[in-house]
Scaffold this motif. Structure first.
Motif, PDB file in Angstrom:
ATOM      1  N   PRO A 474      10.644  -0.613  -1.932  1.00  0.00           N
ATOM      2  CA  PRO A 474       9.422  -1.902  -2.340  1.00  0.00           C
ATOM      3  C   PRO A 474       9.528  -2.751  -1.328  1.00  0.00           C
ATOM      4  CG  PRO A 474      10.769  -0.989  -4.287  1.00  0.00           C
ATOM      5  CD  PRO A 474      11.427  -0.439  -3.154  1.00  0.00           C
ATOM      6  N   GLN A 478       6.345  -3.267   1.168  1.00  0.00           N
ATOM      7  CA  GLN A 478       5.605  -4.409   1.171  1.00  0.00           C
ATOM      8  C   GLN A 478       5.531  -5.118   2.690  1.00  0.00           C
ATOM      9  OE1 GLN A 478       4.278  -5.847  -1.753  1.00  0.00           O
ATOM     10  NE2 GLN A 478       3.099  -6.811   0.097  1.00  0.00           N
ATOM     11  N   GLN A 507       6.693   0.275  -8.386  1.00  0.00           N
ATOM     12  CA  GLN A 507       6.441  -0.690  -7.489  1.00  0.00           C
ATOM     13  C   GLN A 507       5.795  -0.352  -6.207  1.00  0.00           C
ATOM     14  OE1 GLN A 507      10.863  -2.707  -8.127  1.00  0.00           O
ATOM     15  NE2 GLN A 507       9.516  -4.217  -7.234  1.00  0.00           N
ATOM     16  N   VAL A 508       6.450   0.906  -5.658  1.00  0.00           N
ATOM     17  CA  VAL A 508       5.848   1.381  -4.423  1.00  0.00           C
ATOM     18  C   VAL A 508       4.631   1.682  -4.558  1.00  0.00           C
ATOM     19  CG1 VAL A 508       5.867   3.207  -2.858  1.00  0.00           C
ATOM     20  CG2 VAL A 508       8.029   2.237  -3.589  1.00  0.00           C
ATOM     21  N   ILE A 511       2.214  -1.231  -4.473  1.00  0.00           N
ATOM     22  CA  ILE A 511       2.092  -1.816  -3.218  1.00  0.00           C
ATOM     23  C   ILE A 511       1.014  -1.102  -2.342  1.00  0.00           C
ATOM     24  CG2 ILE A 511       3.294  -2.804  -1.257  1.00  0.00           C
ATOM     25  CD1 ILE A 511       5.638  -3.014  -2.972  1.00  0.00           C
TER      26      ILE A 511
END
Length: 608
Positions: A474, A478, A507-508, A511
């Motif tokens: 992540p 980001q 999360q990935v 993003i």
């Protein structure tokens, strides 16, 4: 030490078994400090040279036998077990293994080179403590109040734990903070705090230590027992790849260990009697030898029996248990023999007296003469073989050679094709995306496959490094998005080095957004966590339209001969299969029908 042995010999079966080292640090800090304080009370001073001589008698004989035996065995096995042997022997002989590994950037967590004497890092930390702490304690005893002395050592412990927490980068390699004496000495200091605080516990009557109430005397062992239960839970649920381990977790383990020791050493404690049971005492007396032998024996057995190499089918992989069982049996025998015939005689009588008893009067009888000659010949042969093993170092393992070739093939990523992190507004092309549309993030397996990925997808950007965990993804993604370097297709090849969390995948995906494609590469590694990693990746890929699985695990399953001896890293032929699985995943994404609007489904509201 049994938790550490189980952690190493049964990969994946005991996620937090490595915590046994921290338990041992606390116990050692407590026992050594208590011993020095008792000597001070009894004689009025601390004889430093006598202390260091006793430590040498306790530690050096078993270590010397280990180095000679395992270096000789390594010469017979050859190959990967010889890599870095000279540095490791130097570190063992000078008790500097931890700092030499840090200086040489040799990761404790890498799977590409299972160093023969990797476990001796903790012995180095212990020896450095034995050298420095008696001097520091002498100075500390000039402080008149015991409470102030306790406070000073407590500050040292807190400082070490805080240093570990601050220097550790989540998702990064934790070797520096795990090996460092400065960042991993809080357990030793906490043990010393307990010894200083409990210095007078044993001076009063057993029925009323320190004048404490009966309730308090019963409560402390009970709390100690609860601490032992908490430690057992942590050895199951706290893996080494969790940031929490280095941001308070190991310090918590040390505190719980100190509480358990306090409950055991309180005069009259039933907990202490239970822990002093004969089977536990037998193990404790030989714990040093068990720790010394188990890892080198495991590495040598695994290298000697490649046909038993685990296939990565899970915690109950028969190959892993076979290798671990053989190594355990050899370890117990070696530790018991070393304790009985080498360690104890030298510990009781010293080096000179023991050698005289072994070789003195050898001319008086033929059996004694024969035994002496055999012993001398064995030592001479083992010494010669050890030197030959060090000289025969091939320089790098086969896996390292593959990884370095991959690293050399990676060119700096080309300039970003977009000026922002947003995906192009045009719909995805039906043809496969070119390499300039793909950004790959991975570990050493992707690094080893980099040359074939570049051939298959010219212009692909590859960011791969050894020992990388999924938890680092992540932050990397980001940063790519913020810098405008994120490409329409993200290839993620992580999971070889430990269990993964689906939350990191979420999360990935959050993003990159739904308009980017995400390809996840499954894992091939003879490790207990592999099935769980692959199951998590497969389930996640099934949930989302823009996520696809590159099934590297199944593609290479029938061709493990194309991997290095570790059965993890692919050579050129294996790299082609790796790239092929990525191409297949891209093809499946390209063949998905376009997303229809609500009106095309006939669901849009009709005008009145």
């Amino acid at each position: 030490m049994l938790t550490v042995v189980a952690f190493h010999l049964t990969p994946g079966a005991l996620a937090g078994g490595y915590l046994g080292v921290d338990l041992f640090f606390v116990i050692s800090g407590f026992l050594i400090t208590a011993l020095l304080l008792r000597e001070r009370e009894k004689t009025g001073r601390i004889r430093l040279f006598d202390f260091w001589r006793r430590r040498a008698r306790r530690l050096l004989p078993a270590l010397g036998i280990l180095l000679l035996a395992c270096c000789s065995a390594a010469l017979l096995v050859g190959g990967n077990v010889l890599v870095g042997l000279g540095r490791q022997v130097l570190g063992a002989a000078t008790f500097s293994s931890n700092w030499l590994s840090i200086a040489g950037e040799h990761s404790y967590f890498t799977e590409s080179n299972p160093e023969l004497f990797r476990n001796l890092w903790s012995l180095a930390v212990e020896e450095q403590f034995y050298l420095i702490w008696p001097l520091a304690l002498l100075a500390l005893l000039f402080v008149p109040k015991r409470s102030i002395r306790v406070g000073i050592v407590a500050v040292v412990a807190i400082g070490s734990a805080v240093a570990m927490a601050l220097l550790h980068l989540p998702g990064g390699d934790a070797t520096r903070v795990y090996y460092g004496t400065d960042t991993h000495s809080f357990g030793l200091a906490i043990g010393a705090v307990l010894a200083l605080a409990s210095q007078r516990w044993s001076t009063g009557p057993l029925s009323t230590p320190l004048g404490w109430s009966r309730w308090l005397r019963a409560a402390i062992p009970a709390v100690g027992l609860a601490a032992i239960g908490a430690l057992l839970v942590l050895t199951v649920i706290m893996p080494a790849d969790e940031p929490f381990a280095y941001r308070g977790g190991l310090a918590l383990v040390s505190l719980l260990t100190a509480i358990a020791i306090a409950g055991a050493v309180l005069p009259g404690s039933l907990l202490g009697r239970g822990l002093d049971a004969q089977p536990l005492r037998w193990i404790g007396e030989r714990s040093y030898g068990l720790y010394l032998w188990h890892w080198p024996v495991f590495v040598i057995v695994a290298a000697s029996l490649p046909n038993l190499a685990p296939e990565g089918t899970g915690v109950w992989d028969p190959g892993a248990w076979a290798i671990g069982g053989i190594a355990f049996a050899i370890t117990v025998v070696a530790a018991a023999l070393s304790y009985r015939f080498v360690e104890q005689p030298i510990r009781r009588s010293g080096f000179r007296a023991t050698f005289r008893s072994w070789f003195g009067g050898w001319w008086e009888s033929f059996p004694r003469l024969a035994a002496g000659l055999v012993a001398v010949c064995l030592v001479a042969v083992a010494g010669t073989a050890s030197v030959s093993a060090i000289v025969s170092d091939p320089g790098e393992t086969d896996a390292q050679a593959i990884i370095e070739a991959g690293a050399a093939a990676i060119a700096p990523p080309p300039a970003p094709t977009t000026t922002s992190g947003n995906a192009p507004s045009a719909p995805a092309p039906t043809d496969l995306p070119g390499g300039d549309q793909i950004y790959a993030i991975g570990d050493s397996v992707m690094l080893a496959s980099a040359p074939q990925l570049q051939l298959a997808f010219p212009g692909i950007a590859i960011d791969a490094t050894v020992s990388r965990q999924l938890s680092a993804a992540p932050h990397i993604v980001q940063a790519l998005k913020d810098s405008g370097a994120l490409r329409p297709t993200l290839l993620l090849g992580l999971g070889t080095n430990g269990p993964i969390d689906a939350a990191a995948l979420e999360q990935v995906r959050d993003i990159i957004g739904p308009r980017h494609q995400l390809i996840l590469v499954s894992v091939q590694a003879p490790r207990g966590w592999t099935p769980g990693v692959n199951a998590t990746l497969a389930v996640f890929a099934q949930q989302y339209r823009n996520v696809e699985l590159a099934n590297w695990r199944d593609a290479i399953a029938g061709n493990l001969r194309l991997l290095a001896r570790d059965r993890i890293h692919p050579g050129d032929a294996g790299g082609k299969i790796y790239a092929g699985t990525v191409r297949d995943a891209l093809q499946r994404l390209a063949e998905l029908p376009p997303v229809l609007s609500a009106n095309e489904y006939g669901l849009a509201p009709h005008p009145l």
